[in-house]
Structure formats: structure tokens, C-alpha cells
Scaffold this motif. Structure first.
Motif, PDB file in Angstrom:
ATOM      1  N   LEU A   9       8.855  -7.106  -3.203  1.00  0.00           N
ATOM      2  CA  LEU A   9       8.304  -5.933  -3.854  1.00  0.00           C
ATOM      3  C   LEU A   9       8.881  -5.713  -5.245  1.00  0.00           C
ATOM      4  O   LEU A   9       8.258  -5.094  -6.096  1.00  0.00           O
ATOM      5  CB  LEU A   9       8.595  -4.693  -3.001  1.00  0.00           C
ATOM      6  CG  LEU A   9       7.849  -4.632  -1.662  1.00  0.00           C
ATOM      7  CD1 LEU A   9       8.362  -3.455  -0.841  1.00  0.00           C
ATOM      8  CD2 LEU A   9       6.355  -4.473  -1.896  1.00  0.00           C
ATOM      9  N   LYS A  10      10.061  -6.222  -5.497  1.00  0.00           N
ATOM     10  CA  LYS A  10      10.731  -5.983  -6.766  1.00  0.00           C
ATOM     11  C   LYS A  10      10.017  -6.703  -7.906  1.00  0.00           C
ATOM     12  O   LYS A  10       9.835  -7.909  -7.871  1.00  0.00           O
ATOM     13  CB  LYS A  10      12.178  -6.460  -6.690  1.00  0.00           C
ATOM     14  CG  LYS A  10      12.982  -6.188  -7.949  1.00  0.00           C
ATOM     15  CD  LYS A  10      14.396  -6.713  -7.778  1.00  0.00           C
ATOM     16  CE  LYS A  10      15.204  -6.503  -9.046  1.00  0.00           C
ATOM     17  NZ  LYS A  10      16.558  -7.058  -8.933  1.00  0.00           N
ATOM     18  N   PRO A  11       9.587  -5.982  -8.964  1.00  0.00           N
ATOM     19  CA  PRO A  11       8.949  -6.657 -10.090  1.00  0.00           C
ATOM     20  C   PRO A  11       9.932  -7.589 -10.781  1.00  0.00           C
ATOM     21  O   PRO A  11      11.068  -7.232 -11.033  1.00  0.00           O
ATOM     22  CB  PRO A  11       8.550  -5.494 -11.013  1.00  0.00           C
ATOM     23  CG  PRO A  11       8.598  -4.273 -10.153  1.00  0.00           C
ATOM     24  CD  PRO A  11       9.659  -4.536  -9.138  1.00  0.00           C
ATOM     25  N   LEU A  12       9.479  -8.792 -11.090  1.00  0.00           N
ATOM     26  CA  LEU A  12      10.291  -9.755 -11.802  1.00  0.00           C
ATOM     27  C   LEU A  12       9.626 -10.111 -13.115  1.00  0.00           C
ATOM     28  O   LEU A  12       8.440  -9.906 -13.317  1.00  0.00           O
ATOM     29  CB  LEU A  12      10.488 -11.022 -10.962  1.00  0.00           C
ATOM     30  CG  LEU A  12      11.256 -10.834  -9.660  1.00  0.00           C
ATOM     31  CD1 LEU A  12      11.430 -12.174  -8.989  1.00  0.00           C
ATOM     32  CD2 LEU A  12      12.605 -10.201  -9.910  1.00  0.00           C
ATOM     33  N   VAL A  13      10.401 -10.654 -14.008  1.00  0.00           N
ATOM     34  CA  VAL A  13       9.892 -11.018 -15.312  1.00  0.00           C
ATOM     35  C   VAL A  13       9.705 -12.527 -15.384  1.00  0.00           C
ATOM     36  O   VAL A  13      10.618 -13.279 -15.062  1.00  0.00           O
ATOM     37  CB  VAL A  13      10.861 -10.562 -16.426  1.00  0.00           C
ATOM     38  CG1 VAL A  13      10.414 -11.099 -17.770  1.00  0.00           C
ATOM     39  CG2 VAL A  13      10.938  -9.043 -16.460  1.00  0.00           C
ATOM     40  N   ALA A 321       0.252  -8.270   3.274  1.00  0.00           N
ATOM     41  CA  ALA A 321      -0.152  -8.767   1.957  1.00  0.00           C
ATOM     42  C   ALA A 321      -0.323  -7.619   0.973  1.00  0.00           C
ATOM     43  O   ALA A 321      -0.089  -7.777  -0.227  1.00  0.00           O
ATOM     44  CB  ALA A 321      -1.443  -9.567   2.081  1.00  0.00           C
ATOM     45  N   SER A 322      -0.697  -6.453   1.483  1.00  0.00           N
ATOM     46  CA  SER A 322      -0.916  -5.295   0.605  1.00  0.00           C
ATOM     47  C   SER A 322       0.381  -4.735   0.044  1.00  0.00           C
ATOM     48  O   SER A 322       0.362  -3.845  -0.809  1.00  0.00           O
ATOM     49  CB  SER A 322      -1.649  -4.199   1.373  1.00  0.00           C
ATOM     50  OG  SER A 322      -0.940  -3.833   2.543  1.00  0.00           O
ATOM     51  N   SER A 323       1.522  -5.249   0.517  1.00  0.00           N
ATOM     52  CA  SER A 323       2.806  -4.729   0.055  1.00  0.00           C
ATOM     53  C   SER A 323       3.175  -5.217  -1.333  1.00  0.00           C
ATOM     54  O   SER A 323       4.073  -4.674  -1.957  1.00  0.00           O
ATOM     55  CB  SER A 323       3.912  -5.112   1.043  1.00  0.00           C
ATOM     56  OG  SER A 323       4.054  -6.525   1.098  1.00  0.00           O
ATOM     57  N   SER A 324       2.506  -6.246  -1.827  1.00  0.00           N
ATOM     58  CA  SER A 324       2.865  -6.772  -3.145  1.00  0.00           C
ATOM     59  C   SER A 324       1.643  -7.370  -3.825  1.00  0.00           C
ATOM     60  O   SER A 324       0.923  -8.168  -3.209  1.00  0.00           O
ATOM     61  CB  SER A 324       3.949  -7.851  -3.022  1.00  0.00           C
ATOM     62  OG  SER A 324       4.316  -8.340  -4.295  1.00  0.00           O
TER      63      SER A 324
END
Length: 376
Positions: A9-13, A321-324
Motif C-alpha cells: 500500500l505504501k506509495p513508492l517512487v 486487489a482493490s487494496s492497491s
């Protein structure tokens, strides 16, 4: 584990993503959910898409192959897929002891840095293991927690030996199987069921599941559950004859809501570019519908709903799948002898390739050794 969603879930760059069928450079300040990159790769590709960085072709047996021509992009795909298989950023390694009294032993160290910057890192040094130990698979009841006496770790060695560590006991307990190590499949994964509070691993033919609970004691015997696979379509009986020549591993995985699935992973040899490669051929998915104490009825399915499954690096994982953004429902993401995605409904395999051959990570050994650890 519910905590394992954190890493996804954590956005990454990522400095490069595919957008509008072209490889474009993003500013480092732009957060991108990692699986959007995989989603782009699955949607585009082909000589007519205007991108010189990727192309698509059909494999010798009908599978889709996405050729990633950029080494940098191939590295990012490896990073995304590896992160998806990781256990919430848990770092596990083995190290030889240097003290004179422990020269013949090695230690297993588990390190975890929470995503919350205010939380302290956790480092656990487990009791010594015999020198030369090779760990095939590791499963834990939760993330490392020194304050939780009920925290339990189970490991499977490359020789199919099983061991259990309870934090309140501070020692290893050997799991003695009825007919020795040969009744445990060396390559199928070890899984922890939160719903049943038991560890599971399959027998070589996957006709049985071997399980043991958190309070397993020395000289106890594990439980064996009969696996009854049902509802296979008639058209598949033909295919099963051919699939008998493939290598198969079996993996029990549990969803956050407690649904259990048994995944049979088939792969075999293929001849490509004057060399033999080991390729994923297909998957069969079975969903548990009835569960008695020593019996599991597993029904063939082509629909697991909004869920997606990760196989091949650490303990199998199942998340919505809807979690991210970027995750596709009803799909299996796998990192094995190839990296790829399997659509359960259409039974379509998409494999990632470079111009040199199948995409594999050089950062860790590929399946069947997700945590195949030897002293460093």
C-alpha cells in the motif's frame, strides 16, 4: 499477515514508468504505486505501440512474453516483483558464530524496520542452528515482536526437516514426521494459517497436508490432513496427462478473511536461443469449501474474486486487489524461474523477458529457494 499489506500500500517512487505507451521520466517527487508499473506492462507492448523499450510476442506454447529492452526498466520490474513477495520488509540472514564455544553453530537473525518512522526497529537473534544449515522456507505468526511471548517462527530446511521456535521458550523444537523427511515436499512452501493458528506444508504428491500448532511439543506428532481435489472440468483431464511430465509445487495460501486456496504450480523445460530454460507452464487453483479435523475438500476454481496471490519469495501471500492501484484481481503474481502474472479466469500466462532471456532477479535466488540461507 495483515501487516504485509503495508509494503504494497505504501506509495513508492520510480524514476521510470510506462505512460501512454511510452517510457517517460518522472520527477523523483512524484509518488507512484509500484504495481502500476506492472499493470502498464500487462496492458501495452507490441511493435505498433510506439515504444522502443518493450515489445510483445507469443511464446512457443501460447503464453504472452513481454520483452523489456531497457536494463533500467528491467531492474525496476525486478524491484516491484521482489517487493511484492517480501514479508513487509523483514530482512532475514544467517551468520557464523565467532565465539570459540559456538564455532560449530550459526545464528538466524531477523530484522524488521516498521514503516512508521516513530517506531523502533526490531532485531531478533534466534538460538544457534547446526553449521551448514540451509533454510528452504520461513513462516511467522506475525512480524517480529520481542514483547509478544506468543510470537512463533517455523522453518523448513532444504532436507525437508521442520523446526519450531517459540519466543517464550527461547529454543528450537524439532518436528519429527512419521516416515522421516521424505513425507515432506522439499520445494512446496511453508504457510501459517491465522484462522487455524497452524503451520502447513504439503507432502510430495500433495495428497496430504502436514500441519502443526503453536504449542507443539517435543515427541508430539504433526497432523496429516487428506486433500481431496474436486470439480476438475472434463476438458482438463486431457491436459492433466501432459501436465504429469511437468515439475509441480503446491502452496497453501490464506486470504485476510480466512479463505484458503491450494495452488498447484507447474513448470517444465523449454528450448530457447540454443539453451534450455525452465518455464512456468500453468497454475491450478483450488478453494477450500469444507474443513474437517483431518480432511480438506478443495474445489477447482477459476474465480477468486477481488483477490490476488503472490508466490515465490517467502511465505505465500493473498491480498485484495482493490487494496492497491495496479493490482489485477483474480491473478497470481509469481517470481520463480520466471517473473510473470497468471490470469486465473483466462488461464493466460504473461512472462517477463529481457533480450538475453527470462527475467530473473540477481538480488536473491529464485524459487525454490526464497530463503535458502547459508552462513555468510
Amino acid at each position: 499477515m495483515s501487516q504485509s499489506l503495508i509494503r504494497i500500500l505504501k506509495p513508492l517512487v520510480y524514476t521510470n514508468v510506462l505512460r501512454k505507451n511510452n517510457l517517460v521520466r518522472w520527477c523523483s517527487s512524484t509518488p507512484i504505486y509500484p504495481f502500476l508499473l506492472i499493470d502498464h506492462l500487462l496492458k501495452i507492448g507490441g511493435s505498433s505501440n510506439g515504444s522502443s523499450s518493450i515489445s510483445r510476442r507469443s511464446g512457443s506454447e501460447g503464453e504472452n512474453e513481454i520483452i523489456i529492452k531497457s536494463k533500467f526498466l528491467a531492474g525496476e520490474v525486478c524491484e516491484v516483483m521482489s517487493m511484492g513477495m517480501n514479508q513487509s520488509g523483514v530482512n532475514i540472514h544467517m551468520k557464523e558464530n565467532t565465539s570459540l564455544r559456538d564455532m560449530d553453530n550459526v545464528r538466524l537473525n531477523i530484522y524488521y524496520k516498521p514503516s512508521d518512522p516513530k517506531s523502533k526497529s526490531v532485531s531478533v537473534h534466534l538460538p544457534p542452528l547446526p553449521k551448514g544449515s540451509q533454510i528452504q522456507n520461513i513462516a511467522m505468526t506475525s512480524l517480529p515482536d520481542l514483547k509478544n511471548d506468543d510470537w512463533v517462527v517455523a522453518i523448513k530446511f532444504s532436507v525437508s526437516q521442520l523446526m519450531l521456535y517459540r519466543h517464550k521458550d527461547l529454543r528450537w523444537i524439532y518436528i519429527e514426521t512419521t516416515h522421516g523427511h521424505e513425507c515432506i515436499c522439499p520445494y512446496s512452501s511453508l504457510t501459517y494459517s491465522k484462522k487455524e493458528q497452524r503451520f502447513y506444508t504439503s507432502t510430495p504428491g500433495s495428497d496430504w497436508m502436514c500441519s502443526f500448532g503453536l504449542n507443539f511439543k517435543e515427541k508430539d506428532e504433526p497432523t496429516y490432513h487428506i486433500i481431496d481435489k474436486k470439480d476438475l472440468p472434463h476438458y482438463m483431464l486431457y491436459e492433466l496427462e501432459e501436465m504429469n511430465s511437468f515439475t509441480r509445487t503446491d502452496h497453501l495460501v490464506e486470504s485476510p478473511s480466512g479463505e484458503q486456496f491450494l495452488i498447484s504450480w507447474y513448470y517444465g523445460d523449454a528450448f530457447e536461443s540454443d539453451t534450455v530454460v525452465h518455464k512456468t507452464k500453468r497454475f491450478l487453483v483450488f478453494k477450500e469449501q469444507e474443513n474437517a479435523k483431518r480432511h480438506k475438500d478443495m474445489y477447482y476454481t477459476e474465480n477468486i474474486g477481488d483477490l490476488c496471490i503472490f508466490l515465490g519469495y517467502g511465505e505465500p501471500m493473498c491480498v485484495p486487489a482493490s487494496s492497491s492501484p495496479g493490482l489485477k484481481p483474480n491473478c497470481i503474481y509469481f517470481a520463480g524461474h520466471n517473473f510473470g502474472v497468471y490470469d486465473i479466469t483466462t488461464q493466460t500466462i504473461t512472462l517477463f523477458y529481457t533480450e538475453e532471456g527470462p527475467l530473473r532477479s540477481t538480488a536473491f535466488p529464485y524459487w525454490p529457494h526464497p530463503f535458502s540461507l547459508t552462513p555468510t
